[in-house]
Design a protein around this motif. Structure first.
Motif, PDB file in Angstrom:
ATOM      1  N   CYS A 653       0.833  -1.205   0.000  1.00 19.20           N
ATOM      2  CA  CYS A 653       0.000   0.000   0.000  1.00 19.20           C
ATOM      3  C   CYS A 653       0.867   1.254   0.000  1.00 19.20           C
ATOM      4  CB  CYS A 653      -0.972   0.005   1.174  1.00 19.20           C
ATOM      5  SG  CYS A 653      -0.220  -0.377   2.758  1.00 19.20           S
ATOM      6  N   PHE A 654       0.268   2.339  -0.443  1.00 22.11           N
ATOM      7  CA  PHE A 654       0.972   3.628  -0.451  1.00 22.11           C
ATOM      8  C   PHE A 654      -0.063   4.749  -0.480  1.00 22.11           C
ATOM      9  CE2 PHE A 654       0.605   2.195  -4.849  1.00 22.11           C
ATOM     10  CZ  PHE A 654       0.151   3.316  -5.541  1.00 22.11           C
ATOM     11  N   ASN A 655       0.363   5.956  -0.144  1.00 18.86           N
ATOM     12  CA  ASN A 655      -0.512   7.135  -0.214  1.00 18.86           C
ATOM     13  C   ASN A 655      -0.007   8.054  -1.314  1.00 18.86           C
ATOM     14  OD1 ASN A 655      -1.686   6.090   2.009  1.00 18.86           O
ATOM     15  ND2 ASN A 655      -1.021   7.690   3.437  1.00 18.86           N
ATOM     16  N   ILE A 656      -0.903   8.835  -1.864  1.00 20.00           N
ATOM     17  CA  ILE A 656      -0.504   9.893  -2.794  1.00 20.00           C
ATOM     18  C   ILE A 656      -1.037  11.201  -2.225  1.00 20.00           C
ATOM     19  CG2 ILE A 656      -0.905  10.884  -5.095  1.00 20.00           C
ATOM     20  CD1 ILE A 656       0.998   8.568  -5.283  1.00 20.00           C
ATOM     21  N   ASP A 657      -0.132  12.117  -1.900  1.00 20.73           N
ATOM     22  CA  ASP A 657      -0.557  13.427  -1.396  1.00 20.73           C
ATOM     23  C   ASP A 657      -0.586  14.400  -2.564  1.00 20.73           C
ATOM     24  OD1 ASP A 657      -0.791  12.543   1.190  1.00 20.73           O
ATOM     25  OD2 ASP A 657       1.337  12.858   1.610  1.00 20.73           O
ATOM     26  N   GLY A 658      -1.729  14.459  -3.240  1.00 20.49           N
ATOM     27  CA  GLY A 658      -1.845  15.331  -4.408  1.00 20.49           C
ATOM     28  C   GLY A 658      -2.385  16.691  -4.029  1.00 20.49           C
ATOM     29  N   GLU A 659      -2.567  17.512  -5.049  1.00 21.98           N
ATOM     30  CA  GLU A 659      -3.147  18.836  -4.865  1.00 21.98           C
ATOM     31  C   GLU A 659      -4.612  18.810  -5.331  1.00 21.98           C
ATOM     32  OE1 GLU A 659      -1.761  21.579  -3.505  1.00 21.98           O
ATOM     33  OE2 GLU A 659      -0.046  20.308  -3.018  1.00 21.98           O
ATOM     34  N   ILE A 682     -10.410  16.353  -5.040  1.00 20.58           N
ATOM     35  CA  ILE A 682     -11.056  17.530  -4.448  1.00 20.58           C
ATOM     36  C   ILE A 682     -10.371  17.752  -3.104  1.00 20.58           C
ATOM     37  CG2 ILE A 682     -12.844  16.162  -3.289  1.00 20.58           C
ATOM     38  CD1 ILE A 682     -14.834  18.313  -3.801  1.00 20.58           C
ATOM     39  N   GLY A 683     -10.254  18.998  -2.645  1.00 19.90           N
ATOM     40  CA  GLY A 683      -9.538  19.288  -1.396  1.00 19.90           C
ATOM     41  C   GLY A 683     -10.480  19.454  -0.219  1.00 19.90           C
ATOM     42  N   PRO A 685      -9.996  20.685   4.288  1.00 20.45           N
ATOM     43  CA  PRO A 685      -9.004  21.021   5.333  1.00 20.45           C
ATOM     44  C   PRO A 685      -8.554  19.755   6.056  1.00 20.45           C
ATOM     45  CG  PRO A 685     -11.062  22.264   5.583  1.00 20.45           C
ATOM     46  CD  PRO A 685     -11.309  21.237   4.552  1.00 20.45           C
ATOM     47  N   ALA A 686      -7.319  19.783   6.579  1.00 22.83           N
ATOM     48  CA  ALA A 686      -6.820  18.625   7.333  1.00 22.83           C
ATOM     49  C   ALA A 686      -7.514  18.576   8.699  1.00 22.83           C
ATOM     50  CB  ALA A 686      -5.318  18.756   7.526  1.00 22.83           C
ATOM     51  N   PRO A 687      -7.658  17.363   9.275  1.00 26.28           N
ATOM     52  CA  PRO A 687      -8.228  17.289  10.624  1.00 26.28           C
ATOM     53  C   PRO A 687      -7.301  17.990  11.616  1.00 26.28           C
ATOM     54  CG  PRO A 687      -7.951  15.098   9.633  1.00 26.28           C
ATOM     55  CD  PRO A 687      -7.283  16.070   8.738  1.00 26.28           C
ATOM     56  N   PRO A 688      -7.870  18.483  12.708  1.00 29.52           N
ATOM     57  CA  PRO A 688      -7.008  19.174  13.687  1.00 29.52           C
ATOM     58  C   PRO A 688      -5.910  18.239  14.190  1.00 29.52           C
ATOM     59  CG  PRO A 688      -9.232  18.753  14.548  1.00 29.52           C
ATOM     60  CD  PRO A 688      -9.259  18.436  13.097  1.00 29.52           C
ATOM     61  N   ASN A 689      -4.751  18.802  14.498  1.00 27.97           N
ATOM     62  CA  ASN A 689      -3.579  18.081  15.037  1.00 27.97           C
ATOM     63  C   ASN A 689      -3.007  17.064  14.051  1.00 27.97           C
ATOM     64  OD1 ASN A 689      -4.230  19.464  17.398  1.00 27.97           O
ATOM     65  ND2 ASN A 689      -5.594  17.780  18.052  1.00 27.97           N
ATOM     66  N   GLY A 690      -3.436  17.112  12.787  1.00 29.47           N
ATOM     67  CA  GLY A 690      -2.862  16.174  11.800  1.00 29.47           C
ATOM     68  C   GLY A 690      -1.558  16.732  11.257  1.00 29.47           C
ATOM     69  N   HIS A 691      -0.799  15.865  10.550  1.00 30.57           N
ATOM     70  CA  HIS A 691       0.481  16.314  10.007  1.00 30.57           C
ATOM     71  C   HIS A 691       0.332  16.864   8.588  1.00 30.57           C
ATOM     72  CE1 HIS A 691      -0.134  12.205   8.678  1.00 30.57           C
ATOM     73  NE2 HIS A 691       0.667  12.452   7.650  1.00 30.57           N
ATOM     74  N   LYS A 692      -0.855  16.680   7.969  1.00 28.08           N
ATOM     75  CA  LYS A 692      -1.031  17.109   6.575  1.00 28.08           C
ATOM     76  C   LYS A 692      -1.546  18.542   6.514  1.00 28.08           C
ATOM     77  CE  LYS A 692      -2.109  12.631   4.585  1.00 28.08           C
ATOM     78  NZ  LYS A 692      -3.056  11.890   3.780  1.00 28.08           N
ATOM     79  N   LYS A 693      -1.166  19.231   5.406  1.00 29.19           N
ATOM     80  CA  LYS A 693      -1.708  20.593   5.253  1.00 29.19           C
ATOM     81  C   LYS A 693      -3.150  20.559   4.747  1.00 29.19           C
ATOM     82  CE  LYS A 693       0.337  21.748   0.670  1.00 29.19           C
ATOM     83  NZ  LYS A 693       0.970  20.512   0.280  1.00 29.19           N
ATOM     84  N   HIS A 694      -3.507  19.520   3.982  1.00 35.90           N
ATOM     85  CA  HIS A 694      -4.903  19.342   3.588  1.00 35.90           C
ATOM     86  C   HIS A 694      -5.139  17.891   3.204  1.00 35.90           C
ATOM     87  CE1 HIS A 694      -3.143  20.726  -0.435  1.00 35.90           C
ATOM     88  NE2 HIS A 694      -3.259  19.439  -0.507  1.00 35.90           N
ATOM     89  N   ARG A 695      -6.412  17.547   3.091  1.00 36.23           N
ATOM     90  CA  ARG A 695      -6.782  16.213   2.636  1.00 36.23           C
ATOM     91  C   ARG A 695      -7.229  16.293   1.184  1.00 36.23           C
ATOM     92  NH1 ARG A 695     -10.331  12.564   6.687  1.00 36.23           N
ATOM     93  NH2 ARG A 695      -8.610  11.845   7.957  1.00 36.23           N
ATOM     94  N   THR A 696      -7.104  15.181   0.462  1.00 36.12           N
ATOM     95  CA  THR A 696      -7.674  15.137  -0.895  1.00 36.12           C
ATOM     96  C   THR A 696      -8.446  13.829  -1.053  1.00 36.12           C
ATOM     97  OG1 THR A 696      -5.565  14.252  -1.664  1.00 36.12           O
ATOM     98  CG2 THR A 696      -5.973  16.589  -2.074  1.00 36.12           C
ATOM     99  N   TYR A 697      -9.531  13.904  -1.814  1.00 35.88           N
ATOM    100  CA  TYR A 697     -10.356  12.728  -2.093  1.00 35.88           C
ATOM    101  C   TYR A 697     -10.683  12.714  -3.591  1.00 35.88           C
ATOM    102  CZ  TYR A 697     -11.568  13.169   2.925  1.00 35.88           C
ATOM    103  OH  TYR A 697     -11.543  13.281   4.292  1.00 35.88           O
ATOM    104  N   PHE A 698     -11.140  11.566  -4.086  1.00 36.96           N
ATOM    105  CA  PHE A 698     -11.595  11.513  -5.478  1.00 36.96           C
ATOM    106  C   PHE A 698     -13.033  12.050  -5.560  1.00 36.96           C
ATOM    107  CE2 PHE A 698      -8.365   8.023  -5.881  1.00 36.96           C
ATOM    108  CZ  PHE A 698      -7.563   8.684  -6.806  1.00 36.96           C
TER     109      PHE A 698
END
Length: 898
Positions: A653-659, A682-683, A685-698
């Motif tokens: 498995c792997f993640n892709i942190d796209g824009e 689609i973008g 906001p990241a959940p509070p206290n997370g390490h990501k600047k934002h989340r992305t979903y299809f």
């Protein structure tokens, strides 16, 4: 009190770029001790199409399904019939009355919800939206809310007093000087958005009308515009083009007035006509030429064999001639039109008239033909033969005895318009209003062109005249969806010269025309496909008009079938479709939206068979779930990728942190199997206290299958668009199966979509829908490959590149011998913090992880590759970005096998 009490009457309307979606909901309560009949009655503009109707009585829900009309219509418990236009309907050609009646059991209530849609027409420089408020009793909660979104900017918004001239002495009469909005009206607007509400209390309703017949609530507005090719709006592969230039000098007119002076015009009708004509003559311009014909059984021409220029003396004499007209005799419609047409044709042929001038006949009658030729079909063919497309004929009918069909068809066949008016105190101003619509021609012979290779199924694009205050509307479908611009050319002639306007319109403007996220429209009201629906509305109207004009039985049938299949596809009630009430099945557990808002999400709300697509609705969820083979190879969530290697007995498995906005190539096998799958992010906001600047979903998955024929699929959490030459739009909220020769799409309502290509490739797309999403959640899709047999060994993409290749796990870090790891060693492997995979000669460090997939129903243990799958995938993340949703390319040439 014998009838049920109406506790609520609520109208909510959204107008986006002149296209209006209206929802009327009404609740009636039977507080009596026995069942009583409730009648829901609503007048809707004749130009509108009903798109849905539902009734809830107690715990039972009935919904309307649009079906093709049989030759002989069976009587239903719901009827819809034409209503002859009556005084209040003023300048409109009448309304239609929608009526539904139902018995409400004692101490229970019924709720009715009606949806209709219309494209607003511009007249006298304004769009007019009208909603009838006639609940016929005082209502505890009465509210009208209209939201308007016009990207080009809203100007001169006005809400006049309620219009209700049909109810004499009913409340206060409309004063001439009173132009203030109805009591309790609140108007607010920014440059592009307006919100108008009308919320009268019972006391305020009583002051207007004690019987609950309040009248027509009207909103008028215009939009900002300039002399250019107009406003072209593009969304989801469709365009609509509004053309209404201003500030042009008027063209000279050659006009012949043909006026009925038969005995039936006696009294008010002739008085009103004379009054209107006096004003109209006063408004003729110095460069115009005119003549007047009065007809009964005799035909009297004011000035023999000529048209006269506009001079003070000629106007004075014309008024005298009209003043002396007296009503007598029968009605020779055919003779009058022949005389008028010959007069105008001879004048055009024999005089050196201004080449830019516009010629027209304005014909007014109150009855049917009684003298001379009385057969409608003969009058039509004679008129067409006499006019020979040289000029336009505008027809006006006064009173209830006119042959509306004849007047409408005469105008249609000869490039004109028709209006019907009542014999009431306002007829003179309505007549004058109609003349004002056509009294100022600004352009003639307008032709609008788009490149043939870029567009198809374009509505009418040639117009003989453009009158000041009106608007030309053309809509169509884009063929070339990869192009970033649409070329538009408008050619026309005006008083000074022949003009050609050209421009390139940028297609990539989703943010401008996409109404999602607009304040005030955030509840989803306002269809994200309003341009496509405007196109379908215009196309159906044109098919109905073409059918009305045709004399060929076969052609009439063909046009009817075309209009019917389109009306079924878009769920419109038309003269060829009918609304049948059905009880909602118990298994459907309908969420309210499924029935109540077809005007927003339910573009393909009722799955109909359209142009070869077979779409049987009503598959139960249980059946669908059993058919789906759950696979681990997937991209889901914030995209988490899983690849299953069955022969190695482990998953990677792997993640892709796209824009946000990135389009990822998931499967690229265009050259071999012809299949491409891309996913757009689609973008959030990241959940509070997370390490990501934002989340992305299809947010969108697009599938292109190129063999044996080309099919496009576009899937979002709300709907599925299938385009294989004919376009079909289906709601994700309704179970359906659609099959074509090589493709099957199966929708399980609100759950998943299975796409099977040539029986050897299948994908499952999961729908993730949040009822109350947290700020970092978005409705999104998951993509699962359940059968990849039909994909070639050369397939690529973030998932596709692994389908035919195995990956080895090296165990140097353990004290066991060098061998491929199997499942029995997983416990031992977990002891080591890092292991290594060997992929195409590359060494990839991995760590052991657990993942939940398929809506959390299945747990997957996998080896996780960090850093955007660095070294695991060929190249880097950027190599997998597609330029548009249907991009079939790949950044990789031949792919080396392991």
């Amino acid at each position: 009190e014998t009838r049920p009490r109406m506790s609520e009457f609520h109208v909510r309307s959204t107008i986006i770029s002149r296209y209006a979606f209206t929802t009327v909901s009404c609740t009636m309560v039977n507080s009596g001790s026995e069942a009583r009949e409730a009648v829901f009655e609503m007048q809707i503009p004749a130009a509108a199409f009903i798109s849905n109707f539902t009734m809830s009585i107690g715990n039972k829900t009935y919904y309307g399904e649009v079906t093709g009309k049989e030759k002989k219509n069976s009587t239903d418990d719901r009827e819809r019939h034409k209503k002859p236009p009556s005084p209040t309907e003023g300048r409109e050609n009448g309304y239609e009355t929608f009526k539904a009646s139902v018995f409400i059991p004692r101490k229970m209530q019924a709720r009715f919800t009606l949806h209709y849609e219309e494209l607003l027409q511009r007249r006298l420089g304004k769009y007019e939206y009208t909603v009838s408020i006639r609940p016929q009793q005082l209502v505890g909660r009465l509210r009208v809310e209209v939201n308007i979104l016009e990207n080009s900017g809203i100007v001169s918004l006005e809400v006049p007093p309620l219009r209700n001239s049909r109810q004499k002495g009913n409340g206060k009469a409309e004063g001439k000087c009173d132009v203030s909005p109805p009591p309790s009206t609140v108007i607010g607007h920014t440059k592009t958005l307006a919100k108008v509400t009308f919320n009268p209390s019972v006391v305020e309703q009583t002051r207007i009308a004690r019987n609950g017949i309040l009248g027509d609530f009207i909103i008028r507005y215009d939009v900002s515009r300039e002399l250019s090719v107009g406003d072209v709006q593009i969304l989801n592969g469709y365009f609509v083009h509004y053309f209404a230039p201003t500030d042009l000098p008027p063209l000279p007119k050659n006009v012949v007035f043909v006026l009925d002076s038969s005995a039936s015009m006696v009294g008010t009708k002739l008085k009103q006509t004379k009054e209107a004509l006096f004003t109209i003559l006063q408004d003729l311009r110095p460069e115009d030429h005119f003549n007047i014909i009065g007809f009964s059984n005799r035909i009297k021409v004011w000035q023999q064999d000529r048209l006269v220029p506009v001079t003070p003396n000629n106007i004075r004499d014309a008024k005298k001639y009209i003043h002396n007209m007296s009503p007598t005799g029968g009605t020779n419609i055919n003779g009058a039109l022949q005389t008028g047409a010959k007069l105008l044709n001879d004048y055009i042929a024999q005089n050196d008239i201004d080449a830019r001038s516009v010629s027209l006949i304005i014909f007014l009658t109150d009855g049917r033909p009684t003298v001379g030729e009385t057969q409608s079909s003969k009058i039509l063919s004679n008129t067409k033969e006499a006019i020979r497309d040289k000029f336009c004929l505008f027809t006006i009918g006064i009173g209830n005895d006119v042959d509306h069909k004849l007047l409408e068809r005469m105008a249609l066949e000869n490039c004109g318009m028709t209006r019907l008016f009542q014999e009431d105190e306002d007829a003179a101003s309505h007549l004058k209003g109609f003349y004002d619509e056509i009294g100022t021609p600004l352009l003639s012979d307008i032709r609008v062109d788009y490149p043939e290779d870029d567009v198809e199924q374009v509505t009418q694009n040639f117009f003989p005249n453009y009158f000041n205050g009106s608007e030309i509307i053309i809509a169509g479908k884009l063929i070339n969806r990869t192009s970033d611009k649409l070329h538009v050319e408008v050619t026309a002639s005006n008083s000074k010269k022949y003009i050609l306007l050209k421009t390139d319109v940028a297609i990539d403007l989703p943010s401008r025309n996409d109404i999602r996220g607009v304040p005030g429209l955030e509840d989803g009201k306002g269809d994200n496909n309003y341009i496509e629906r405007a196109w379908s509305y215009l196309t159906i109207k044109e098919l109905l008009n073409s059918r009305l004009k045709s004399d060929d039985i076969q052609e009439k049938d063909k046009l009817m079938e075309k209009a019917k299949s389109m009306a079924l596809a878009y769920n419109f009630v038309t003269p060829f479709t009918v609304l049948k009430m059905k009880e909602a099945g118990l298994h459907s557990e309908p969420p309210q939206e499924e029935f109540i808002s077809p005007s927003t999400d339910g573009i393909g709300e009722k799955v109909q068979s359209l142009q070869g697509h077979r779409a049987p609705p009503g598959i139960r969820r249980g059946q669908d779930k059993q058919r789906i083979k759950i696979s681990k190879t997937s991209a889901d969530g914030d995209p988490h990728f899983v690849i299953d290697f069955p022969s190695s007995k482990f998953s990677v498995c792997f993640n892709i942190d796209g824009e946000p906005g990135d389009i990822l190539r998931l499967v690229s096998d265009h050259k071999e199997s012809g299949v491409t799958v891309n996913g757009q992010l689609i973008g959030a906001p990241a959940p509070p206290n997370g390490h990501k600047k934002h989340r992305t979903y299809f947010s969108t998955i697009t599938i292109l299958s190129n063999k044996p024929e080309r099919s496009y699929l576009e899937i979002t959490p709300k709907r599925v668009i299938l385009d294989d030459g004919e376009r079909l739009v289906l709601s994700c909220g309704r179970s359906a199966v659609v099959r074509s020769r090589s493709l099957e799409v199966s929708i399980s309502a609100f759950s998943n979509i299975t796409v099977t290509i040539r029986d050897s490739i299948s994908f499952v797309i999961l729908i993730h829908h949040y009822k109350k999403p947290a700020p970092y959640q978005r409705n999104h899709l998951g993509f699962y490959i359940s059968n990849s047999k039909g994909l070639s060994s050369d397939s690529h993409g973030l998932l596709g590149q692994f389908l035919s290749h195995e990956v080895k796990l090296l165990q140097e870090s353990l004290n066991t011998s060098h061998q491929e790891a199997g499942q029995n060693q997983t416990e031992a492997l977990k002891a080591s913090p890092t292991n290594t995979l060997k992929v195409k000669g590359r060494l990839v460090p991995v760590v052991w992880k657990q993942r939940r997939i398929y809506n959390g129903q299945q747990e997957v243990k996998c080896w996780f590759a960090k850093n955007n799958a660095d070294k695991l995938i060929d190249g880097s993340y950027q190599d997998y970005l597609a330029s548009h949703p249907f991009d079939t390319g790949t950044s990789f040439g031949t792919i080396n096998s392991l």
